[in-house]
Scaffold this motif. Sequence first.
Motif, short mmCIF file in Angstrom:
data_model
loop_
_atom_site.label_atom_id
_atom_site.label_comp_id
_atom_site.label_asym_id
_atom_site.label_seq_id
_atom_site.Cartn_x
_atom_site.Cartn_y
_atom_site.Cartn_z
N ASP A 149 0.87 -1.18 0.00
CA ASP A 149 0.00 0.00 0.00
C ASP A 149 0.90 1.22 0.00
OD1 ASP A 149 0.93 0.20 2.63
OD2 ASP A 149 -0.97 -0.36 3.55
N ASP A 150 0.38 2.39 0.42
CA ASP A 150 1.19 3.61 0.41
C ASP A 150 2.47 3.47 1.23
OD1 ASP A 150 -0.70 4.80 -1.15
OD2 ASP A 150 -1.35 6.27 0.34
N PHE A 151 2.40 2.71 2.31
CA PHE A 151 3.57 2.51 3.15
C PHE A 151 4.73 1.99 2.31
CE2 PHE A 151 5.00 -0.06 7.19
CZ PHE A 151 6.19 0.63 7.22
N GLY A 152 4.52 0.87 1.65
CA GLY A 152 5.58 0.30 0.83
C GLY A 152 5.90 1.12 -0.40
N ASP A 153 4.86 1.67 -1.05
CA ASP A 153 5.09 2.43 -2.28
C ASP A 153 5.91 3.69 -2.03
OD1 ASP A 153 3.58 0.51 -3.57
OD2 ASP A 153 1.76 1.75 -3.68
N ASP A 154 5.52 4.45 -0.99
CA ASP A 154 6.25 5.69 -0.70
C ASP A 154 7.69 5.40 -0.30
OD1 ASP A 154 3.87 6.98 -1.17
OD2 ASP A 154 3.44 7.43 0.93
N ALA A 155 7.88 4.36 0.53
CA ALA A 155 9.23 4.01 0.97
C ALA A 155 10.09 3.57 -0.22
CB ALA A 155 9.17 2.91 2.00
N GLU A 156 9.54 2.74 -1.08
CA GLU A 156 10.30 2.27 -2.24
C GLU A 156 10.71 3.45 -3.13
OE1 GLU A 156 10.06 -1.01 -5.87
OE2 GLU A 156 8.21 -0.41 -4.83
N ALA B 294 12.11 -7.14 -5.15
CA ALA B 294 11.14 -6.41 -4.33
C ALA B 294 9.94 -7.30 -4.12
CB ALA B 294 10.74 -5.09 -4.99
N GLU B 295 9.67 -7.66 -2.90
CA GLU B 295 8.55 -8.55 -2.56
C GLU B 295 7.54 -7.80 -1.71
OE1 GLU B 295 8.05 -11.59 -3.56
OE2 GLU B 295 10.00 -12.12 -4.44
N ARG B 296 6.26 -8.02 -2.00
CA ARG B 296 5.19 -7.31 -1.29
C ARG B 296 4.26 -8.31 -0.59
NH1 ARG B 296 6.75 -3.98 -5.28
NH2 ARG B 296 6.52 -1.73 -4.91
N TYR B 297 3.78 -7.89 0.57
CA TYR B 297 2.79 -8.69 1.28
C TYR B 297 1.52 -7.85 1.48
CZ TYR B 297 3.57 -6.00 5.57
OH TYR B 297 3.65 -4.99 6.48
N THR B 298 0.41 -8.53 1.61
CA THR B 298 -0.86 -7.86 1.88
C THR B 298 -1.15 -7.93 3.37
OG1 THR B 298 -1.74 -8.47 -0.29
CG2 THR B 298 -3.34 -7.86 1.41
N LEU C 226 21.06 -8.06 1.89
CA LEU C 226 20.58 -6.97 2.73
C LEU C 226 19.10 -6.76 2.42
CD1 LEU C 226 20.85 -4.48 4.63
CD2 LEU C 226 21.57 -3.17 2.61
N VAL C 227 18.24 -6.90 3.42
CA VAL C 227 16.81 -6.72 3.21
C VAL C 227 16.36 -5.44 3.90
CG1 VAL C 227 14.49 -7.64 3.59
CG2 VAL C 227 16.37 -9.18 3.00
N LEU C 228 15.80 -4.52 3.12
CA LEU C 228 15.18 -3.31 3.65
C LEU C 228 13.70 -3.58 3.75
CD1 LEU C 228 16.98 -0.59 1.48
CD2 LEU C 228 17.79 -1.75 3.54
N ALA C 229 13.19 -3.57 4.96
CA ALA C 229 11.81 -3.99 5.20
C ALA C 229 10.97 -2.82 5.71
CB ALA C 229 11.78 -5.14 6.22
N PHE C 230 9.88 -2.58 5.03
CA PHE C 230 8.94 -1.53 5.42
C PHE C 230 7.62 -2.21 5.74
CE2 PHE C 230 12.26 0.45 3.04
CZ PHE C 230 12.48 1.67 3.68
N ASN C 231 7.45 -2.52 7.01
CA ASN C 231 6.32 -3.34 7.44
C ASN C 231 5.97 -3.01 8.89
OD1 ASN C 231 9.03 -5.27 7.50
ND2 ASN C 231 7.83 -5.41 9.40
N THR C 232 4.86 -3.54 9.36
CA THR C 232 4.43 -3.34 10.73
C THR C 232 5.03 -4.43 11.62
OG1 THR C 232 2.41 -4.51 10.14
CG2 THR C 232 2.33 -2.11 10.11
N PRO C 233 4.94 -4.28 12.96
CA PRO C 233 5.67 -5.17 13.86
C PRO C 233 5.37 -6.65 13.70
CG PRO C 233 4.97 -3.23 15.05
CD PRO C 233 4.33 -3.14 13.70
N SER C 234 4.11 -7.02 13.47
CA SER C 234 3.79 -8.44 13.30
C SER C 234 4.55 -9.05 12.14
CB SER C 234 2.29 -8.65 13.09
OG SER C 234 1.60 -8.47 14.31
N TYR C 235 4.75 -8.24 11.08
CA TYR C 235 5.43 -8.77 9.90
C TYR C 235 6.95 -8.77 10.09
CZ TYR C 235 1.00 -9.27 7.72
OH TYR C 235 -0.29 -9.69 7.45
N THR C 236 7.46 -7.99 11.02
CA THR C 236 8.85 -8.17 11.41
C THR C 236 9.03 -9.55 12.04
OG1 THR C 236 9.15 -5.80 11.80
CG2 THR C 236 10.73 -7.28 12.84
#
Length: 449
Positions: free
Chosen positions: A202-209, A223-227, A247-257
Amino acid sequence: MRRRLHRSAPLAAVLAGALLLSACGAGGRSDDGDGGDEGGGGGATAPGVTEDSITIGAHFPLTGVAAPGYNEIPTGAKAYFDYVNAQGGVNGRQIEYLVRDDGYNPTNTSSVTNELVLEEEIFAMVGGLGTPTHSAVVDFLNDEGVPDFFVSSGSLQWGDDPENAPYTFGWQPDYEIEGKIIGQYVAENMPDAKVGLFLQDDDFGDDAEKGVRQFLDEQIVAAERYTSGNTDVGPQIAGLQAAGADLVLAFNTPSYTALSQLVALKLGYQPQWFYSNVGSDADLVGSLLSRFSEGAVEGGSGSLDGVMTTEYIPGVDQPDDPWVQLWQKVWDEHGEKGELTNYRVYGMSHAYAFVQALLAAGEDLTRDGLVEAMEEVGADLDGPQLAPFRYSADSHLGISGLRVVEIRDGAGEDLTPVLVTDIGDAEIAEDDSGQDGDAPPESGVPEAP
């Protein structure tokens, strides 16, 4: 450039979620500038305002899959508002803070926002959480002329277009500038890394990317995306492994960490991890690791040791910081059960900013006056944020920078000074504002900006 704040038709009224951040509000205003705000002279000057009270609202996931951590934010905000009330309130008015549970479901967010605006007649929405959830109500709040302050999300939509959302303001650094600063750090310090992106879809991943690719486009191998809501991230982590990302740059919420760490452990995949600020609370992720693995993986604050991340306000790992000491005092005096956490610190921090906004708007409080005050003086607000805000008539984006840290023993060790920038091709520079290091007033209550 001065926009006309306006009110359109009275009411208008997608995700069921697992965890991000969002916001919401209430109100009304007309094209001639009086905005449906009534009265004056220190009396009832706007919906939700009386001679002795100001009623504000917020939506948060108090229950459901997104609740862990995020349900602590409003408890921190309430503790700080209660602290201010105990010292006389704001211009003699007590702050009444109404929080509604949306379960991180946009349909519920619309329902509780309608209730807060149309039935409770709140003066403003403050800190409503979630990109998908707040997206469902931002148009309604602006159509109704309700100040929609300090959305708990870094989406660009809260601040980069004040013409279309004149009442909405972001608060935390947006995901694009976080992505830029992370991207530049990696390009300068890890130029040979094969970079994989793990992104919320969503915007979280899109803006960060968008921010990351300004500096790392040629280093990115996958680049891998999750819903949000789909807890099976095995295919995404396997895809990063197959692409050779070290090296993985992860833009996600805590559960997905926690989920990404568990899957990587199962696959024997050991890249360097760099989680954005949203997903990097070591204490929460440690507890989630233990819970999701049913105890097979030991949790604790050391679970993310060696991981890189960012920070833009001091947290509980910095007990000697004067702001953290203030928040601890506030929590001890006015908090509910439990300990001071980074989520409660987040809530107190945006509550402090909102008290400054109320003071700047003056005693004869109106919704339009609140917005105009924030545009005029918002960039100069003090507080715990490490970098200045960007508020003006042309931008409602929040904090302008952050620093890169590495987690060791559950605490962040600085890898960079505080770096500031803006969206687009704005330069990244070391902050020279002196914002980092400012101490709170002795009373713990701000003065008018």
